[in-house]
Design a protein around this motif. Structure first.
Motif, PDB file in Angstrom:
ATOM      1  N   PRO A 181       0.820  -1.215   0.000  1.00  0.00           N
ATOM      2  CA  PRO A 181       0.000   0.000   0.000  1.00  0.00           C
ATOM      3  C   PRO A 181       0.853   1.265   0.000  1.00  0.00           C
ATOM      4  N   ASP A 182       0.188   2.411   0.107  1.00  0.00           N
ATOM      5  CA  ASP A 182       0.889   3.692   0.111  1.00  0.00           C
ATOM      6  C   ASP A 182       1.810   3.800   1.319  1.00  0.00           C
ATOM      7  N   LEU A 183       2.885   4.554   1.113  1.00  0.00           N
ATOM      8  CA  LEU A 183       3.799   4.839   2.220  1.00  0.00           C
ATOM      9  C   LEU A 183       3.306   6.074   2.966  1.00  0.00           C
ATOM     10  N   LYS A 184       3.083   5.917   4.266  1.00  0.00           N
ATOM     11  CA  LYS A 184       2.705   7.038   5.121  1.00  0.00           C
ATOM     12  C   LYS A 184       3.789   7.196   6.166  1.00  0.00           C
ATOM     13  N   TYR A 185       4.515   8.285   6.042  1.00  0.00           N
ATOM     14  CA  TYR A 185       5.702   8.484   6.883  1.00  0.00           C
ATOM     15  C   TYR A 185       5.507   9.751   7.701  1.00  0.00           C
ATOM     16  N   GLN A 186       5.799   9.638   8.980  1.00  0.00           N
ATOM     17  CA  GLN A 186       5.626  10.761   9.900  1.00  0.00           C
ATOM     18  C   GLN A 186       6.991  11.258  10.366  1.00  0.00           C
ATOM     19  N   PHE A 187       7.234  12.549  10.124  1.00  0.00           N
ATOM     20  CA  PHE A 187       8.467  13.202  10.574  1.00  0.00           C
ATOM     21  C   PHE A 187       8.239  13.826  11.948  1.00  0.00           C
ATOM     22  N   PRO A 188       9.318  14.196  12.630  1.00  0.00           N
ATOM     23  CA  PRO A 188       9.163  14.921  13.896  1.00  0.00           C
ATOM     24  C   PRO A 188       8.348  16.197  13.683  1.00  0.00           C
ATOM     25  N   GLY A 189       7.505  16.494  14.641  1.00  0.00           N
ATOM     26  CA  GLY A 189       6.607  17.634  14.503  1.00  0.00           C
ATOM     27  C   GLY A 189       5.288  17.254  13.885  1.00  0.00           C
ATOM     28  N   ASN A 190       5.000  15.930  13.820  1.00  0.00           N
ATOM     29  CA  ASN A 190       3.725  15.425  13.295  1.00  0.00           C
ATOM     30  C   ASN A 190       3.486  15.793  11.834  1.00  0.00           C
ATOM     31  N   LYS A 191       4.550  15.909  11.078  1.00  0.00           N
ATOM     32  CA  LYS A 191       4.408  16.132   9.643  1.00  0.00           C
ATOM     33  C   LYS A 191       4.287  14.775   8.954  1.00  0.00           C
ATOM     34  N   VAL A 192       3.148  14.559   8.324  1.00  0.00           N
ATOM     35  CA  VAL A 192       2.843  13.271   7.715  1.00  0.00           C
ATOM     36  C   VAL A 192       2.862  13.433   6.193  1.00  0.00           C
ATOM     37  N   PHE A 193       3.605  12.569   5.540  1.00  0.00           N
ATOM     38  CA  PHE A 193       3.663  12.549   4.087  1.00  0.00           C
ATOM     39  C   PHE A 193       3.122  11.217   3.590  1.00  0.00           C
ATOM     40  N   THR A 194       2.399  11.253   2.509  1.00  0.00           N
ATOM     41  CA  THR A 194       1.882  10.049   1.874  1.00  0.00           C
ATOM     42  C   THR A 194       2.453   9.942   0.466  1.00  0.00           C
ATOM     43  N   ILE A 195       3.145   8.848   0.199  1.00  0.00           N
ATOM     44  CA  ILE A 195       3.716   8.583  -1.119  1.00  0.00           C
ATOM     45  C   ILE A 195       2.953   7.416  -1.722  1.00  0.00           C
ATOM     46  N   THR A 196       2.285   7.654  -2.839  1.00  0.00           N
ATOM     47  CA  THR A 196       1.519   6.615  -3.509  1.00  0.00           C
ATOM     48  C   THR A 196       2.393   5.909  -4.542  1.00  0.00           C
ATOM     49  N   ALA A 197       1.849   4.848  -5.108  1.00  0.00           N
ATOM     50  CA  ALA A 197       2.566   4.133  -6.173  1.00  0.00           C
ATOM     51  C   ALA A 197       2.757   5.026  -7.385  1.00  0.00           C
ATOM     52  N   THR A 198       1.821   5.921  -7.636  1.00  0.00           N
ATOM     53  CA  THR A 198       1.952   6.838  -8.765  1.00  0.00           C
ATOM     54  C   THR A 198       3.078   7.829  -8.531  1.00  0.00           C
ATOM     55  N   ASP A 199       3.194   8.339  -7.306  1.00  0.00           N
ATOM     56  CA  ASP A 199       4.313   9.222  -6.981  1.00  0.00           C
ATOM     57  C   ASP A 199       5.638   8.482  -7.107  1.00  0.00           C
ATOM     58  N   PHE A 200       5.675   7.277  -6.594  1.00  0.00           N
ATOM     59  CA  PHE A 200       6.895   6.485  -6.620  1.00  0.00           C
ATOM     60  C   PHE A 200       7.331   6.178  -8.053  1.00  0.00           C
ATOM     61  N   LYS A 201       6.380   5.989  -8.950  1.00  0.00           N
ATOM     62  CA  LYS A 201       6.687   5.633 -10.333  1.00  0.00           C
ATOM     63  C   LYS A 201       7.427   6.747 -11.070  1.00  0.00           C
ATOM     64  N   THR A 202       7.274   7.993 -10.643  1.00  0.00           N
ATOM     65  CA  THR A 202       7.931   9.096 -11.347  1.00  0.00           C
ATOM     66  C   THR A 202       9.450   9.080 -11.193  1.00  0.00           C
ATOM     67  N   LEU A 203       9.961   8.257 -10.283  1.00  0.00           N
ATOM     68  CA  LEU A 203      11.408   8.163 -10.109  1.00  0.00           C
ATOM     69  C   LEU A 203      12.052   7.241 -11.147  1.00  0.00           C
ATOM     70  N   TYR A 204      11.247   6.538 -11.930  1.00  0.00           N
ATOM     71  CA  TYR A 204      11.771   5.602 -12.920  1.00  0.00           C
ATOM     72  C   TYR A 204      11.791   6.230 -14.310  1.00  0.00           C
ATOM     73  N   ASN A 205      12.675   5.678 -15.142  1.00  0.00           N
ATOM     74  CA  ASN A 205      12.730   6.010 -16.568  1.00  0.00           C
ATOM     75  C   ASN A 205      12.892   7.511 -16.838  1.00  0.00           C
ATOM     76  N   ASN A 206      13.640   8.165 -15.974  1.00  0.00           N
ATOM     77  CA  ASN A 206      13.935   9.594 -16.153  1.00  0.00           C
ATOM     78  C   ASN A 206      12.682  10.442 -16.311  1.00  0.00           C
ATOM     79  N   ASP A 207      11.644  10.082 -15.614  1.00  0.00           N
ATOM     80  CA  ASP A 207      10.415  10.860 -15.649  1.00  0.00           C
ATOM     81  C   ASP A 207      10.587  12.119 -14.811  1.00  0.00           C
ATOM     82  N   TRP A 208       9.672  13.064 -14.982  1.00  0.00           N
ATOM     83  CA  TRP A 208       9.646  14.240 -14.118  1.00  0.00           C
ATOM     84  C   TRP A 208       9.071  13.826 -12.757  1.00  0.00           C
ATOM     85  N   ILE A 209       9.821  14.037 -11.703  1.00  0.00           N
ATOM     86  CA  ILE A 209       9.279  13.734 -10.382  1.00  0.00           C
ATOM     87  C   ILE A 209       8.301  14.834  -9.990  1.00  0.00           C
TER      88      ILE A 209
END
Length: 709
Positions: A339-367
């Motif tokens: 499933p999606d990555l939900k990562y919490q940084f100090p200060g309760n900052k929560v980021f959600t990385i989906t499979a679609t976001d993750f896919k932009t790192l491949y094949n020299n795509d625009w992130i």
């Protein structure tokens, strides 16, 4: 006493001077008459003069039209002349030698409109359906044919297209096909390959190589060639080093020059021996003969056919494929990210990385901005852990929407109110307490960033100057000169753009913020903007990667980086910069970021509850970014979420009651208007008008659709 002034008769009046200036003194060619020095004419003289003028006019007319009847009187001549003119114009007068011109037949849909192909042969445009909308297009930045380069200056639109009949590949300028850039698939195309930002087209019969450089968004063209195997193009492969291929072509051209498509010079026609090439006599063997007849070659342990020192006239590197197997890298398939990555940084900052976001790192795509915002915060978190001298209150990072909100204006004509746009945003933080502020910026589909340093010092100096001014009772310009360059803004761009347009917004919102919160006056010259020297990207896709890399290098080497950025023109600092910003690190950044996300994803506890933050209507902004690569099939039959990103502020979740996005059949309509709220009836109408997914729409149609929506 006799006056020395000349009399009226002797005075030279310019209005009645016989010397004329230009073609005519008065409108219509009327010549003025001197009534002062020439005696008045009698009525008989006037009649005689009029008769003389009419006689001269009739004489000139009779010379032009020899069959004109004689004029009986002045009135009758005018009537007769008018009648003759009307008859001539109508083509009804048989008395003159004037003949009615033959009317040309109406222009039929002809097949004479031609364009030169890559072999300099005329190709009929209409007969080959080249006027129809192409099946797929690719916007070009520049292109070259055998070294002749054409660069897009921003005024013209260059496009690489596939014809509607799937037979031709051509380049257009503002919709018009360019001569010598039309390639027939079956007879003229030898091979086609993709690099990260270019399409390389090799022509048959040693005609040369066309290199079309684009903006890194070639996914539609790749998908088209993968679905149409008749082109014999493997779009899943990408050239690793285009410079290596081009250098190989250049060496081949020196040995075997590209065949010219222009006619031979006249000297070669009259002197057939002038351009004759001498070759070393060769001995005909069975393998040699079989190769010339098109059969398989026979291996021979001893080369006795030809001296190796003499270039071959029938073979060589240029006649072989210019692309070799080790030139390519395979198309990358994204790793499972469900499933999606939900990562919490100090200060309760929560980021959600989906499979679609993750896919932009491949094949020299625009992130996308979600990945950029996540890794900026990730690099800050890692630097705080590694460097005990840094404190969490020293660095603050805006998300990628902040600058867009800062420069937003209601209408294109009005100037934006910078501070008012982000006033409520800044009300949540104490901006002037952060020594370092990071701001990623996206303008015109290009990522760069800036770092603001010294805000506490700027506030301190402003308070001291205010106290000095109030205590002494003098104007600050009289006795006290404000310090310059208390605060610095470093702008780093991997394409080396200067971005002079952002200086005013950045300075203005800081000045207005201090005036509103602290009632202090900040001068513009107390804030210095520096264009930092950073490594240049090698393509048009890695600008977002470079933003993350430059922030990583800065946050772990603050003093060294700022010293380089302040004195970037020094030769010593250039050498230091090369040792700090290593090319090997930049080239491996995508792989590093992928591994980081995969590692965090593997460590994620599936059932960990993350506190849901409250939504703020000012921070809920839906970005207009869509996937630039075709969707990969879900791994292990699991459903992959493809909604793009929920908001530019990672602290905020998406509103559940957002209307559905329109789903147009045409991909260009999806890219341009996919984020708008369009009624279902409007979507249905546009899908009926433009059902083809890859059809290119002219700019006039796009403008009409925009007005319609």
């Amino acid at each position: 006493m006799q006056s020395e002034r000349p009399s009226l008769k002797e005075k030279n009046y310019s209005s009645i001077s016989m010397r004329r200036k230009g073609s005519s003194i008065t409108p219509g060619g009327v010549r003025p008459m001197n009534t002062l020095t020439i005696p008045k004419r009698s009525p008989s003289d006037n009649n005689h003069s009029e008769a003389l003028e009419q006689h001269q006019h009739r004489s000139s007319a009779s010379e032009k039209y020899t069959n004109s009847p004689p004029t009986k009187s002045t009135h009758e001549s005018i009537v007769e002349k008018s009648k003759q003119i009307r008859e001539r114009l109508a083509g009804l007068n048989d008395g003159h030698k004037y003949t009615k011109p033959q009317t040309l037949p109406p222009i039929q849909p002809s097949y004479s409109h031609e364009v030169k192909d890559c072999c300099d042969i005329g190709v009929n445009i209409k007969f080959n359906n080249l006027l129809e909308p192409p099946l797929v297009i690719l916007q070009l930045k520049s292109f070259s044919f055998n070294g002749n380069r054409v660069k897009n200056n921003g005024k013209s639109n260059y496009v690489l297209s596939v014809s509607s009949n799937n037979k031709f590949l051509f380049i257009t300028k503002d919709g018009k096909i360019l001569d010598k850039y039309l390639i027939h698939r079956q007879t003229q195309l030898k091979s086609l390959a993709f690099s990260d930002d270019s399409v390389l087209i090799e022509l048959q019969n040693q005609k040369g190589l066309i290199v079309a450089t684009h903006y890194g968004q070639d996914q539609h063209l790749r998908e088209y060639f993968n679905n149409h195997h008749e082109w014999n193009v493997d779009a899943t492969k990408t050239i690793k080093d285009i410079e290596l291929v081009l250098s190989r072509v250049k060496r081949a051209e020196q040995v075997h020059p590209v065949a010219s498509t222009s006619p031979p010079p006249k000297s070669s026609i009259f002197d057939p021996l002038k351009n004759m090439k001498t070759t070393t006599p060769t001995r005909i063997t069975r393998s040699n003969a079989r190769q010339q007849m098109g059969g398989e070659t026979e291996a021979s342990p001893i080369s006795i056919d030809q001296d190796d020192s003499v270039p071959s006239t029938t073979g060589g590197l240029w006649e072989d494929d210019i692309f070799q197997d080790d030139d390519f890298r395979e198309h990358e398939t994204p790793a499972p990210f469900v499933p999606d990555l939900k990562y919490q940084f100090p200060g309760n900052k929560v980021f959600t990385i989906t499979a679609t976001d993750f896919k932009t790192l491949y094949n020299n795509d625009w992130i996308n901005d979600t990945v950029i915002d996540f890794f900026i915060q990730y690099e800050i978190d890692q630097a705080l852990k590694a460097n005990p001298k840094l404190d969490s209150n020293d660095i603050y990072a805006f998300n990628s929407f902040f600058f867009t909100k800062l420069t937003h204006k209601t209408t294109p004509q009005e100037a934006p109110d910078y501070y008012a746009n982000i006033k409520r945003w800044l009300s949540k933080i104490q901006l002037m307490e952060y020594p370092y502020v990071i701001m990623p910026i996206n303008e015109h589909a290009h990522w760069y960033g800036c770092i603001i340093r010294g805000l506490p010092d700027l506030l301190k100096v402003a308070k001291e100057e205010a106290e000095a001014t109030t205590g002494g009772g003098h104007h600050p310009d009289q006795d006290h000169k404000p310090r310059k360059y208390v605060c610095e803004i470093f702008i780093f761009d991997s394409l080396s753009h200067k971005h002079a347009n952002i200086k005013l917004p950045l300075k203005r919102f800081i000045i207005d913020y201090c005036k509103d919160i602290y009632n202090l006056n900040i001068l513009k010259n107390q804030i210095r903007v520096v264009n930092a020297r950073v490594p240049k990207q090698n393509n048009f896709n890695d600008c977002g990667i470079h933003v993350i890399y430059n922030i990583r290098k800065w946050i772990n080497n603050i003093q060294e980086c700022e010293k380089i950025w302040r004195t970037s023109h020094s030769s010593t600092q250039i050498q230091v910069s090369k040792t700090l910003f290593l090319a090997e690190e930049r080239n491996g950044m995508r792989k590093q970021l992928i591994n980081i996300l995969l590692d965090l994803h593997a460590k994620q506890e599936q059932h960990t509850e993350i506190p849901k933050l409250q939504e703020d209507e000012d921070d809920v902004i839906f970005i207009e970014h869509r996937s630039t690569k075709p969707e990969e099939k879900p791994v292990e039959h699991q459903t992959v979420t493809t909604n793009y990103p929920k908001t530019l502020d990672p602290r905020v979740q998406e509103k559940p009651n957002r209307p559905n996005r329109p789903n147009f059949h045409n991909s260009e309509l999806n890219v341009r208007f996919g984020e708008r709220q369009v009624l279902n009836i409007g979507v249905t109408m546009l899908n009926e008008l433009f059902p083809d997914q890859f059809a290119a729409l002219p700019i006039t149609i796009i403008e009409n659709v925009q007005l319609f929506l």
